[in-house]
Design a protein around this motif. Structure first.
Motif, short mmCIF file in Angstrom:
data_model
loop_
_atom_site.label_atom_id
_atom_site.label_comp_id
_atom_site.label_asym_id
_atom_site.label_seq_id
_atom_site.Cartn_x
_atom_site.Cartn_y
_atom_site.Cartn_z
N ARG A 188 10.67 -1.86 0.75
CA ARG A 188 9.62 -1.86 -0.27
C ARG A 188 9.35 -3.30 -0.67
O ARG A 188 10.21 -4.18 -0.55
CB ARG A 188 9.96 -0.99 -1.46
N LEU A 189 8.17 -3.52 -1.18
CA LEU A 189 7.74 -4.85 -1.60
C LEU A 189 8.28 -5.18 -2.98
O LEU A 189 8.26 -4.35 -3.87
CB LEU A 189 6.21 -4.92 -1.62
N LEU B 154 11.06 -11.10 -1.14
CA LEU B 154 9.80 -10.36 -1.14
C LEU B 154 9.95 -8.90 -0.70
O LEU B 154 9.07 -8.09 -0.94
CB LEU B 154 8.79 -11.05 -0.22
N VAL B 155 11.06 -8.59 -0.07
CA VAL B 155 11.31 -7.24 0.41
C VAL B 155 12.71 -6.82 -0.01
O VAL B 155 13.65 -7.61 0.04
CB VAL B 155 11.17 -7.16 1.96
N VAL B 156 12.80 -5.56 -0.43
CA VAL B 156 14.08 -4.95 -0.79
C VAL B 156 14.25 -3.76 0.15
O VAL B 156 13.29 -3.05 0.44
CB VAL B 156 14.06 -4.48 -2.26
N GLU C 298 0.81 -1.22 0.00
CA GLU C 298 0.00 0.00 0.00
C GLU C 298 0.84 1.27 0.00
O GLU C 298 0.29 2.37 0.01
CB GLU C 298 -0.94 -0.02 1.21
N ALA C 299 2.15 1.12 0.00
CA ALA C 299 3.05 2.28 0.00
C ALA C 299 4.24 1.99 -0.90
O ALA C 299 4.57 0.83 -1.13
CB ALA C 299 3.54 2.57 1.42
N GLU C 300 4.87 3.03 -1.39
CA GLU C 300 6.04 2.82 -2.24
C GLU C 300 7.18 2.20 -1.43
O GLU C 300 7.80 1.24 -1.86
CB GLU C 300 6.48 4.14 -2.86
N GLU C 301 7.45 2.78 -0.27
CA GLU C 301 8.42 2.21 0.67
C GLU C 301 8.18 2.81 2.03
O GLU C 301 7.64 3.90 2.15
CB GLU C 301 9.86 2.40 0.19
N LEU C 302 8.57 2.04 3.05
CA LEU C 302 8.34 2.48 4.43
C LEU C 302 9.55 2.17 5.29
O LEU C 302 10.16 1.10 5.15
CB LEU C 302 7.12 1.77 5.03
#
Length: 109
Positions: free
Chosen positions: A73-74, A60-62, A28-32
């Motif tokens: 981010r996803l 799954l996560v970068v 739901e977000a670009e990155e957190l």
């Protein structure tokens, strides 16, 4: 969770509800950053960080460093493996239910 595995299985990674929720939040977000993810859980930053590490090991996560902060981010592409698996069994069950329907209709005749 303490297991060190650089190529973790995507099914293993999404088996945990906390990690599935992290995936949802990241989708739901670009990155957190970690400090924005942590309040969504009833656990500390270290525990959330460990879950993110497992997702990262599964691809799954970068993450990337921005100053002193790490932002996450996803990377949804590994989820395709799960989609393919589900699609196979969707077709499997559709085919078998159609066969069952045909058998039941033949018995009624």
């Amino acid at each position: 969770m303490s297991e060190n595995n650089e190529n973790r299985d995507v099914f293993d990674a999404v088996a945990d509800p906390t990690r599935r929720r992290l995936i949802r939040l990241l989708s739901e977000a670009e990155e957190l950053p970690l400090h924005e993810l942590t309040p969504h859980f009833q656990m500390g930053r270290t525990a959330v960080s460990k879950h993110l590490t497992i997702l990262k090991e599964a691809g799954l996560v970068v993450d990337r460093k921005v100053g002193r902060e790490t932002r996450f981010r996803l990377n949804a592409s590994p989820l395709q493996e799960i989609q393919d698996w589900v699609a196979y069994y969707t077709q499997f069950w559709s085919t078998n239910m159609l066969r069952l329907k045909q058998l039941l209709e033949e018995e009624e005749e």
